[in-house]
Motif scaffolding. Structure first.
Motif, mmCIF file in Angstrom:
data_model
loop_
_atom_site.group_PDB
_atom_site.id
_atom_site.type_symbol
_atom_site.label_atom_id
_atom_site.label_comp_id
_atom_site.label_asym_id
_atom_site.label_seq_id
_atom_site.Cartn_x
_atom_site.Cartn_y
_atom_site.Cartn_z
ATOM 1 N N GLN A 33 0.850 -1.181 0.000
ATOM 2 C CA GLN A 33 0.000 0.000 0.000
ATOM 3 C C GLN A 33 0.888 1.234 0.000
ATOM 4 O OE1 GLN A 33 -2.466 -0.426 3.461
ATOM 5 N NE2 GLN A 33 -0.887 0.217 4.872
ATOM 6 N N VAL A 34 0.356 2.291 -0.555
ATOM 7 C CA VAL A 34 1.089 3.548 -0.654
ATOM 8 C C VAL A 34 1.044 4.251 0.704
ATOM 9 C CG1 VAL A 34 1.122 5.800 -1.787
ATOM 10 C CG2 VAL A 34 0.575 3.762 -3.100
ATOM 11 N N VAL A 35 2.170 4.831 1.096
ATOM 12 C CA VAL A 35 2.235 5.599 2.326
ATOM 13 C C VAL A 35 1.686 6.993 2.045
ATOM 14 C CG1 VAL A 35 3.797 6.645 4.015
ATOM 15 C CG2 VAL A 35 4.203 4.313 3.221
ATOM 16 N N GLY A 36 0.768 7.453 2.880
ATOM 17 C CA GLY A 36 0.207 8.795 2.732
ATOM 18 C C GLY A 36 -0.595 8.948 1.457
ATOM 19 N N GLU A 37 -0.411 10.097 0.818
ATOM 20 C CA GLU A 37 -1.150 10.423 -0.402
ATOM 21 C C GLU A 37 -0.475 9.913 -1.669
ATOM 22 O OE1 GLU A 37 -4.167 12.092 -0.466
ATOM 23 O OE2 GLU A 37 -4.068 11.772 1.702
ATOM 24 N N GLY A 38 0.689 9.299 -1.527
ATOM 25 C CA GLY A 38 1.394 8.778 -2.681
ATOM 26 C C GLY A 38 2.363 9.756 -3.326
ATOM 27 N N SER A 39 2.506 10.938 -2.734
ATOM 28 C CA SER A 39 3.452 11.922 -3.272
ATOM 29 C C SER A 39 4.880 11.442 -3.051
ATOM 30 C CB SER A 39 3.256 13.274 -2.586
ATOM 31 O OG SER A 39 1.985 13.779 -2.886
ATOM 32 N N VAL A 40 5.687 11.591 -4.086
ATOM 33 C CA VAL A 40 7.080 11.143 -4.033
ATOM 34 C C VAL A 40 7.994 12.358 -3.986
ATOM 35 C CG1 VAL A 40 8.876 9.850 -5.242
ATOM 36 C CG2 VAL A 40 6.485 9.098 -5.375
ATOM 37 N N PRO A 41 8.742 12.531 -2.887
ATOM 38 C CA PRO A 41 9.708 13.633 -2.829
ATOM 39 C C PRO A 41 10.793 13.431 -3.896
ATOM 40 C CG PRO A 41 9.465 12.582 -0.669
ATOM 41 C CD PRO A 41 8.738 11.737 -1.670
ATOM 42 N N PRO A 42 11.379 14.509 -4.381
ATOM 43 C CA PRO A 42 12.407 14.402 -5.428
ATOM 44 C C PRO A 42 13.542 13.432 -5.088
ATOM 45 C CG PRO A 42 11.789 16.679 -5.137
ATOM 46 C CD PRO A 42 11.095 15.907 -4.052
ATOM 47 N N ASP A 43 13.945 13.363 -3.828
ATOM 48 C CA ASP A 43 15.045 12.472 -3.465
ATOM 49 C C ASP A 43 14.630 10.998 -3.387
ATOM 50 O OD1 ASP A 43 13.531 13.087 -1.159
ATOM 51 O OD2 ASP A 43 15.224 12.620 0.152
ATOM 52 N N GLU A 44 13.339 10.691 -3.535
ATOM 53 C CA GLU A 44 12.844 9.320 -3.513
ATOM 54 C C GLU A 44 12.373 8.834 -4.887
ATOM 55 O OE1 GLU A 44 12.956 7.172 -1.025
ATOM 56 O OE2 GLU A 44 13.917 8.652 0.264
ATOM 57 N N GLU A 45 12.540 9.668 -5.921
ATOM 58 C CA GLU A 45 12.064 9.293 -7.254
ATOM 59 C C GLU A 45 12.762 8.043 -7.784
ATOM 60 O OE1 GLU A 45 12.099 12.605 -9.941
ATOM 61 O OE2 GLU A 45 10.623 13.702 -8.743
ATOM 62 N N ARG A 46 14.033 7.912 -7.535
ATOM 63 C CA ARG A 46 14.766 6.720 -7.991
ATOM 64 C C ARG A 46 14.211 5.472 -7.319
ATOM 65 N NH1 ARG A 46 18.997 3.500 -6.536
ATOM 66 N NH2 ARG A 46 20.260 2.676 -8.221
ATOM 67 N N ALA A 47 13.941 5.538 -6.018
ATOM 68 C CA ALA A 47 13.379 4.400 -5.287
ATOM 69 C C ALA A 47 11.992 4.040 -5.813
ATOM 70 C CB ALA A 47 13.325 4.703 -3.791
ATOM 71 N N ALA A 48 11.200 5.044 -6.156
ATOM 72 C CA ALA A 48 9.865 4.798 -6.713
ATOM 73 C C ALA A 48 9.970 4.063 -8.040
ATOM 74 C CB ALA A 48 9.112 6.115 -6.886
#
Length: 63
Positions: A33-48
């Motif tokens: 499941q997605v944490v929170g609203e699903g917004s991805v901070p710029p520093d987590e884009e690679r992990a996404a």
């Protein structure tokens, strides 16, 4: 960038929350499941993107 999981496709392999625990978690039955609203901070884009590419069912989508 946002992520979402198609719960109908998820089979609970857990790769998403293993690879990107800041963005995904597991529910009571082990499905992703997605944490929170699903917004991805710029520093987590690679992990996404890594989580998306490693999902066997292709249940994760980047919006």
């Amino acid at each position: 960038m946002k992520v979402q999981i198609d719960s109908a496709r998820c089979q609970g392999h857990g790769r998403c929350y293993d690879l990107a625990p800041e963005l995904f978690s597991e529910d009571d039955e082990g499905y992703g499941q997605v944490v929170g609203e699903g917004s991805v901070p710029p520093d987590e884009e690679r992990a996404a993107r890594l989580a998306v590419s490693n999902c066997p069912e292709r249940a994760i989508e980047i919006l």
